[in-house]
Design a protein around this motif. Sequence first.
Motif, PDB file in Angstrom:
ATOM      1  N   ARG A   1      -6.419  12.166   7.727  1.00  0.00           N
ATOM      2  CA  ARG A   1      -7.158  12.133   6.810  1.00  0.00           C
ATOM      3  C   ARG A   1      -6.452  11.646   5.347  1.00  0.00           C
ATOM      4  O   ARG A   1      -7.010  10.904   4.562  1.00  0.00           O
ATOM      5  N   LEU A   2      -5.318  11.628   5.245  1.00  0.00           N
ATOM      6  CA  LEU A   2      -4.176  11.331   4.404  1.00  0.00           C
ATOM      7  C   LEU A   2      -4.160   9.806   4.049  1.00  0.00           C
ATOM      8  O   LEU A   2      -4.023   9.136   3.397  1.00  0.00           O
TER       9      LEU A   2
ATOM     10  N   LEU B   1      -8.286  14.424  -2.148  1.00  0.00           N
ATOM     11  CA  LEU B   1      -8.633  14.720  -0.870  1.00  0.00           C
ATOM     12  C   LEU B   1      -8.176  15.944  -0.426  1.00  0.00           C
ATOM     13  O   LEU B   1      -8.749  17.028   0.410  1.00  0.00           O
ATOM     14  N   GLN B   2      -6.964  16.666  -1.278  1.00  0.00           N
ATOM     15  CA  GLN B   2      -6.490  17.855  -0.737  1.00  0.00           C
ATOM     16  C   GLN B   2      -7.446  18.900  -1.405  1.00  0.00           C
ATOM     17  O   GLN B   2      -7.539  19.967  -0.473  1.00  0.00           O
TER      18      GLN B   2
ATOM     19  N   VAL C   1       0.881  -1.097   0.072  1.00  0.00           N
ATOM     20  CA  VAL C   1       0.088   0.118  -0.019  1.00  0.00           C
ATOM     21  C   VAL C   1       0.959   1.027   0.038  1.00  0.00           C
ATOM     22  O   VAL C   1       2.021   1.240   0.483  1.00  0.00           O
ATOM     23  N   GLU C   2       0.518   2.292  -0.767  1.00  0.00           N
ATOM     24  CA  GLU C   2       1.192   3.543  -0.638  1.00  0.00           C
ATOM     25  C   GLU C   2       0.212   4.421  -0.946  1.00  0.00           C
ATOM     26  O   GLU C   2      -0.898   4.476  -1.445  1.00  0.00           O
ATOM     27  N   ILE C   3       0.574   5.846  -0.821  1.00  0.00           N
ATOM     28  CA  ILE C   3      -0.060   7.108  -0.847  1.00  0.00           C
ATOM     29  C   ILE C   3      -0.403   7.222  -2.506  1.00  0.00           C
ATOM     30  O   ILE C   3       0.518   7.517  -3.218  1.00  0.00           O
ATOM     31  N   HIS C   4      -1.751   7.276  -2.792  1.00  0.00           N
ATOM     32  CA  HIS C   4      -1.878   7.385  -4.379  1.00  0.00           C
ATOM     33  C   HIS C   4      -2.077   8.714  -4.804  1.00  0.00           C
ATOM     34  O   HIS C   4      -2.895   9.562  -4.086  1.00  0.00           O
ATOM     35  N   PRO C   5      -1.077   9.198  -5.670  1.00  0.00           N
ATOM     36  CA  PRO C   5      -1.156  10.637  -5.849  1.00  0.00           C
ATOM     37  C   PRO C   5      -2.733  11.198  -6.318  1.00  0.00           C
ATOM     38  O   PRO C   5      -2.933  12.451  -5.945  1.00  0.00           O
ATOM     39  N   GLU C   6      -3.299  10.622  -7.446  1.00  0.00           N
ATOM     40  CA  GLU C   6      -4.688  10.942  -7.470  1.00  0.00           C
ATOM     41  C   GLU C   6      -5.508  11.084  -6.291  1.00  0.00           C
ATOM     42  O   GLU C   6      -6.151  12.023  -6.237  1.00  0.00           O
TER      43      GLU C   6
END
Length: 246
Positions: A123-124, A108-109, A98-103
Motif C-alpha cells: 500500500r505504501l 494513506l495512513q 522517486v521517494e515516499i512523499h510525506p503528505e
Amino acid sequence: MQSDNPTAAILVIGDEILSGRTREGNAHHLAQVLSATGFDLREIRVVADDADQIVAAVRALDASLGGAWDLLFTSGGIGPTHDDITADSVAAAHGTSVEIHPEARALLQARCDRMGTELTPNRLRMARIPVGARLIDNAVSAAPGFSIGNTHVMAGVPEVFRGMVAWLIPRLAAGRPVRSETVEVRRGESDVAEELQAVAGEFPDVSMGSYPYHDERGWGTNLVVRGLDAERVAVAMAELKRRLAL
C-alpha cells in the motif's frame, strides 16, 4: 478550426488495454471534459507497461520536455503492484527520482486508520512520488496522483480517474470551450459531401465533420459544426442548412 487554446495529449498506460482485456474509457471521458473546458486535445497514445515506452512517450508529448503539446495527461500504472511503473518512468522522463512523499503517506495512513487496516509495504508503494511533483487529490481511495512539469499522472481505475480529473481540470489555465451544433439528415455522406465542402471553404475558422450511421430506416448522417465562437458556429450551421434545404 482556428484556436489559441492550450493543446493536450492523453497517454494511456497498460498491457490490459493493449490486450483487449480492459475496455478503455478514461480517454473518452477526459476528451469530453477537455473540449468543454477550453483545451484542444490533439493526440491519444496507448503504451504497454514498459518503462522505455513510457519515458519516450512522456518526452515526446510534454512541451516542458520539448514535446509536442502543452499538457499531458496519463492514465494507469500508479497502483500497489510490481507492474505499476508509471511513477518511476515519469520521474525518469523528467530527470528526477522517486521517494515516499510525506503528505501522500499521511493520506494513506489516515485511510488505513479509518478502515482498520495496516499500511503495508504494498500500500505504501502508492505514496512513491517523483521528487518535485505536486499531488493530485484522490477523494475515492486517498492514493494521490501527481503533476510534474506539464505531465499530470492519474490512476487507471475509472472512478478514481474521474475524481482526479474533476479535481485537477479547474486548477489549470484553460482557454475557451468548444461550441458545437449538430443537424441530422436522412442521407448518406456522399449525398451531402458537396454542400459540406462548400460551407467548410466559406468558414475556415470553424471545423465541420460528417458522421454516417445506418439503422432500420437506412442511411443517415450527423453533420457537426464546431468552433470557439458560438455566433460563427450558428452562422455556419445556418448556411449549411440552407444549402441542404433543411
